[in-house]
Design an enzyme around this catalytic site. Structure first.
Site, mmCIF file in Angstrom:
data_model
loop_
_atom_site.group_PDB
_atom_site.id
_atom_site.type_symbol
_atom_site.label_atom_id
_atom_site.label_comp_id
_atom_site.label_asym_id
_atom_site.label_seq_id
_atom_site.Cartn_x
_atom_site.Cartn_y
_atom_site.Cartn_z
ATOM 1 N N LYS A 151 -1.243 -66.166 55.436
ATOM 2 C CA LYS A 151 -1.705 -66.394 56.164
ATOM 3 C C LYS A 151 -1.942 -65.337 57.220
ATOM 4 O O LYS A 151 -3.225 -64.928 58.013
ATOM 5 C CB LYS A 151 -0.874 -67.755 57.520
ATOM 6 C CG LYS A 151 -1.586 -68.164 58.895
ATOM 7 C CD LYS A 151 -3.066 -68.777 58.477
ATOM 8 C CE LYS A 151 -3.514 -69.485 59.545
ATOM 9 N NZ LYS A 151 -2.992 -69.932 60.473
ATOM 10 N N LYS A 205 -3.232 -63.691 69.772
ATOM 11 C CA LYS A 205 -1.875 -63.288 68.589
ATOM 12 C C LYS A 205 -1.861 -62.847 67.087
ATOM 13 O O LYS A 205 -1.001 -62.275 66.713
ATOM 14 C CB LYS A 205 -1.772 -65.036 69.258
ATOM 15 C CG LYS A 205 0.358 -65.229 68.958
ATOM 16 C CD LYS A 205 0.217 -66.177 67.234
ATOM 17 C CE LYS A 205 0.005 -67.302 68.292
ATOM 18 N NZ LYS A 205 0.162 -67.787 66.105
#
Length: 290
Positions: A168, A236
């Protein structure tokens, strides 16, 4: 009927949980914002007042939360209140090392934990066509497939615990780079007075075509930055990418540059906008109105 406790019913988690309800699962949802839990109840799910209540009788616990500390806090409650043997699927995007640590902690407590971050954005969550990279044990992956088949179109077991999060992170690196170059291309086209929509039609059909262009090009042209995936979340994620790359001794110069641009956009107060708002940053840097 399999009972699924779904913790985190935001932009992604809400439609994922609703799709599980529609597929016949008994879904017990919890979100810190009660209105989001109520929306799931309106779709046929059940609501809980806290994590402990949601997970107590669940066969599967699914989480979709913003960051590593959130997942750690919630799984601490899950391990304390769910039944040993429960399958725990974390759909959140967090640090790979944290995912591996939580899986090991869960195993010690008798839980089966998979890291299963998703990509495909809000529309993919609504349509049930998400791409899911899964880290964990083979048997646990096999047991989770009925859940994955409802929320996603592609689900691949990519390795041991933490591997899903590593894949990811690579996805977010590629998406951020594509978004930035798309933003630059649109500002470039507009500066030359080109019919931008016509130009995007041509670009979609060539090697420049991509899912990012397809889904985000028109919103950039329209200056529509209603959040499907917020800048602050991609910021983030890029922190995860750059940190993991540094630990592995890998150099990602273009990724690092885009990470700084996302951080700048967030620092300017645009963290709540969709990550396609990179277009607005490029426009401002170019001395043009966004």
């Amino acid at each position: 009927m399999t009972t699924v406790a779904f913790i985190g019913l935001g932009i992604m988690g809400g439609p994922m949980a609703a799709n599980l309800v529609a597929a016949g699962f008994d879904v017990i949802g919890y979100n810190r914002t009660p209105a989001k839990t109520e929306r799931l109840v309106e779709r046929g799910g059940r609501g809980a007042d806290g994590v402990a209540e949601a997970v107590r009788d669940a066969d599967v616990v699914a989480t979709m939360l913003p960051d590593s500390p959130d997942v750690r806090a919630v799984l601490t409650e899950v391990f304390a209140h769910a039944r040993p043997g429960t399958l725990v699927i974390d759909f959140s995007t967090i640090r790979p090392d944290v995912a591996a640590e939580l899986a090991a902690e869960g195993a010690e407590r008798g839980f089966r934990v998979l890291d299963a971050p998703v990509s495909g954005g809000e529309q993919g969550a609504i349509d049930g066509t998400l791409s899911i990279a899964v880290g964990g044990a083979d048997r646990d992956f096999a047991d989770a497939v009925p859940v994955f088949e409802v929320v996603g179109a592609t689900m691949v077991h990519v390795g041991p615990s933490g591997a899903g999060q590593t894949v990811k992170a690579a996805n977010q690196l590629i998406v951020a780079g594509n978004l930035q170059l798309l933003a630059e291309a649109i500002v470039f086209l507009e500066a030359h007075g080109v019919d931008t929509n016509a130009a995007l039609q041509v670009l979609r059909a060539g090697m420049a075509g991509s899912v990012v262009l397809e889904r985000k090009g028109s919103s950039m042209v329209a200056r529509d930055f209603e959040p499907g995936f917020r800048v602050e979340l991609h910021d983030k994620d890029m922190g995860i990418v750059t940190g993991a790359a540094r630990e592995a001794g890998v150099v990602i110069p273009l990724g690092a540059a885009v990470a700084q641009l996302l951080a700048a956009l967030k620092a300017q107060g645009d963290g709540g906008l969709d990550h396609s708002a990179l277009y607005a940053l490029v426009s401002r840097l170019s001395g043009r109105d966004a």
